[in-house]
Design a protein around this motif. Structure first.
Motif, PDB file in Angstrom:
ATOM      1  N   UNK A  29       4.078 -13.464   6.244  1.00  0.00           N
ATOM      2  CA  UNK A  29       3.193 -13.001   7.323  1.00  0.00           C
ATOM      3  C   UNK A  29       2.608 -11.624   6.993  1.00  0.00           C
ATOM      4  N   UNK A  30       3.460 -10.729   6.474  1.00  0.00           N
ATOM      5  CA  UNK A  30       2.958  -9.378   6.201  1.00  0.00           C
ATOM      6  C   UNK A  30       1.848  -9.418   5.152  1.00  0.00           C
ATOM      7  N   UNK A  31       1.981 -10.277   4.121  1.00  0.00           N
ATOM      8  CA  UNK A  31       0.922 -10.348   3.089  1.00  0.00           C
ATOM      9  C   UNK A  31      -0.373 -10.831   3.712  1.00  0.00           C
ATOM     10  N   UNK A  32      -0.280 -11.823   4.588  1.00  0.00           N
ATOM     11  CA  UNK A  32      -1.502 -12.340   5.214  1.00  0.00           C
ATOM     12  C   UNK A  32      -2.143 -11.259   6.081  1.00  0.00           C
ATOM     13  N   UNK A  33      -1.334 -10.512   6.822  1.00  0.00           N
ATOM     14  CA  UNK A  33      -1.902  -9.489   7.703  1.00  0.00           C
ATOM     15  C   UNK A  33      -2.569  -8.371   6.905  1.00  0.00           C
ATOM     16  N   UNK A  34      -2.007  -8.056   5.750  1.00  0.00           N
ATOM     17  CA  UNK A  34      -2.585  -6.964   4.947  1.00  0.00           C
ATOM     18  C   UNK A  34      -3.738  -7.468   4.095  1.00  0.00           C
ATOM     19  N   UNK A  35      -3.578  -8.651   3.482  1.00  0.00           N
ATOM     20  CA  UNK A  35      -4.535  -9.050   2.436  1.00  0.00           C
ATOM     21  C   UNK A  35      -5.594 -10.056   2.879  1.00  0.00           C
ATOM     22  N   UNK A  36      -5.352 -10.785   3.982  1.00  0.00           N
ATOM     23  CA  UNK A  36      -6.312 -11.830   4.336  1.00  0.00           C
ATOM     24  C   UNK A  36      -7.030 -11.608   5.662  1.00  0.00           C
ATOM     25  N   UNK A  37      -6.295 -11.050   6.620  1.00  0.00           N
ATOM     26  CA  UNK A  37      -6.886 -10.897   7.954  1.00  0.00           C
ATOM     27  C   UNK A  37      -8.094  -9.957   7.903  1.00  0.00           C
ATOM     28  N   UNK A  38      -9.130 -10.318   8.668  1.00  0.00           N
ATOM     29  CA  UNK A  38     -10.367  -9.537   8.698  1.00  0.00           C
ATOM     30  C   UNK A  38     -10.786  -9.287  10.146  1.00  0.00           C
ATOM     31  N   UNK A  39     -11.635  -8.276  10.388  1.00  0.00           N
ATOM     32  CA  UNK A  39     -12.147  -8.085  11.752  1.00  0.00           C
ATOM     33  C   UNK A  39     -12.820  -9.367  12.228  1.00  0.00           C
TER      34      UNK A  39
END
Ligand SMILES: Cc1cc2nc3c(=O)[nH]c(=O)nc-3n(C[C@H](O)[C@H](O)[C@H](O)COP(=O)(O)OP(=O)(O)OC[C@H]3O[C@@H](n4cnc5c(N)ncnc54)[C@H](O)[C@@H]3O)c2cc1C
Ligand code: HEM
Length: 370
Positions: A213-223
């Motif tokens: 989850x942390x990788x997705x929040x840092x590396x994939x999630x966008x505004x």
């Protein structure tokens, strides 16, 4: 130890070594008797397969002291609303548990063992169901839009999320998040600001190596992405009645709840000195030092001491943050807030005990079991 507790422990010993197989069997029984339940669980079950079963066994074995665990079980039940768990599901899970235990214990299983597990499971689940029912006036989770996403270092991002409906929390609490890139995997993060009028919440997230989850929040999630947020939990909050000065000790993104607490203090504090120790491995990981320094410049009661444990070029304090805190002591008269990774929290608590800080004055949250 009560008779019930003894029976639970004795019977668990019969199956403990076969936990892995018992776990597979438990899930298989559960999904066979109600195939729709599969949709409540993460897509890749191997990520945390033993989680639910392990949690149930631990909860059942704490049944000796249900009053002590009452609030925990109620909040766990409330928290299960985000998984779409309904009261009927408890019977299905309970029946799968009993089947699994009977099957793996074999001939040594007895009527008393059976009764003990059924009784204990009933006590636990009643409390969880009651907790969920009490929470009926709130949504099971909130949808929130990511407004900003800023990479502050190689592994750290600061996200601002605005829940679409009001989400009340107190500075210092944490809540769990889920994103579309890792559906049904929820992880807890701490709001890094005191509640705002527009309801927006900042999160400080560190991508942990292969962490899902942390990788997705840092590396994939966008505004523009939508997240789901569950009800806030945790009791690392300010006690407004205390007049003591405060020491905050933060390791890495453990700064998030500390920053929320400082922001709350900026709204009313005039009299308490607040010392913040902010530790990281290197200068790059002191990702919010500029923000802290701005606050320290604006509020005379606030001081900030940053420290690096693995960066000899850093001009400030060197060493693990607990050692730095010790250098600045004594601290026997202070209230403490400690937040960070389990090893960081563990070593800080050890140092504070050595410095004779009374345990009742220390509030802490670790990013896992300590
Ligand atoms: C009360 C509380 C508050 C929290 N607040 C925050 C917060 O504000 N900000 C924040 O960033 N996190 C916070 N966390 C941690 C967060 O909840 C997650 O545990 C973390 O982000 C990892 O989740 P994940 O899904 O990415 O990792 P998972 O897929 O669950 O994997 C985590 C596991 O992988 C292992 N792992 C993988 N890579 C690494 C690595 N590089 N280093 C160490 N271990 C590794 C660990 O053993 C760990 O058990 C908080 C945790 C708690 C309990
Ligand atoms: C006595 C009963 C139960 C206890 C003690 C219990 C406890 C727990 C705990 C501690 C977690 C981890 C929490 C988290 O990571 O946020 C969890 C996760 C979960 N529970 Fe329960 N639970 C119980 C019953 C149920 C029931 C009846 C269901 C319905 C199917 C259920 C579904 C889930 C799901 C879907 C997850 C998340 C997925 C996962 O982590 O594998 N639980 N449970």
């Amino acid at each position: 130890m009560s008779n019930l507790s003894r029976l639970l422990k004795e019977s668990w010993a019969l199956v403990e070594e076969q936990q892995d197989k018992l776990c597979s069997y438990f899930y298989a029984r559960m999904f066979l008797s109600d195939p729709q339940l599969r949709d409540l669980f993460p897509i890749q079950m191997d990520v945390q397969r033993a989680r639910l079963l392990g949690a149930i066994v631990t909860a059942v074995q704490s049944v000796d002291d249900p009053e002590r665990f009452d609030e925990y079980l109620r909040s766990l039940g409330r928290d299960h609303r985000k998984f779409h768990v309904s009261p009927e599901h408890y019977d299905v899970v309970g029946a799968a548990l009993m089947e699994a235990l009977r099957t793996f214990a074999g001939a040594e299983w007895s009527v008393e063992f059976d009764q003990a597990w059924r009784d204990a499971y009933a006590v636990i689940s009643r409390r969880m169901i009651a907790g969920a029912a009490d929470d009926d006036n709130r949504p099971p989770y909130w949808h929130g839009e990511v407004l900003f996403h800023e990479r502050r270092s190689r592994d750290i991002a600061v996200l601002t999320v605005r829940p679409l409906q009001p989400l009340e929390y107190r500075a210092g609490q944490y809540l769990s998040l889920e994103c579309k890139y890792q559906p049904r995997l929820w992880r807890v993060f701490s709001p890094a600001n005191a509640p705002r009028k527009d309801g927006s919440i900042d999160f400080h997230v560190r991508a942990l190596g292969a962490g899902w989850v942390s990788s997705a929040l840092v590396r994939r999630v966008r505004p523009g992405d939508m997240l789901r947020l569950a009800a806030p939990m945790g009791s690392m909050v300010l006690d407004r009645r205390s007049t003591r000065d405060i020491v905050c000790v933060a390791g890495g993104t453990g700064l998030a709840p500390i920053k929320a607490l400082i922001e709350e203090l900026t709204r009313y504090n005039r009299t308490r000195w607040v010392h913040v120790f902010f530790g990281a491995r290197d200068r790059d990981d002191l990702y919010d030092l500029a923000g802290l320094n701005r606050l320290a410049a604006a509020y005379p009661w606030l001081s900030v001491v940053p420290a690096c444990s693995e960066d000899v070029n850093f001009a400030g304090e060197q060493g693990d943050i607990n050692e730095v805190v010790a250098r600045y002591g004594p601290w026997q008269e202070h209230d403490f807030f400690v937040s960070g990774s389990p090893p960081m929290v563990r070593s800080t608590l050890r140092t504070l005990a050595e410095m004779q800080v009374p345990a009742m004055r220390i509030r802490y949250d670790a990013f896992g079991d300590i």
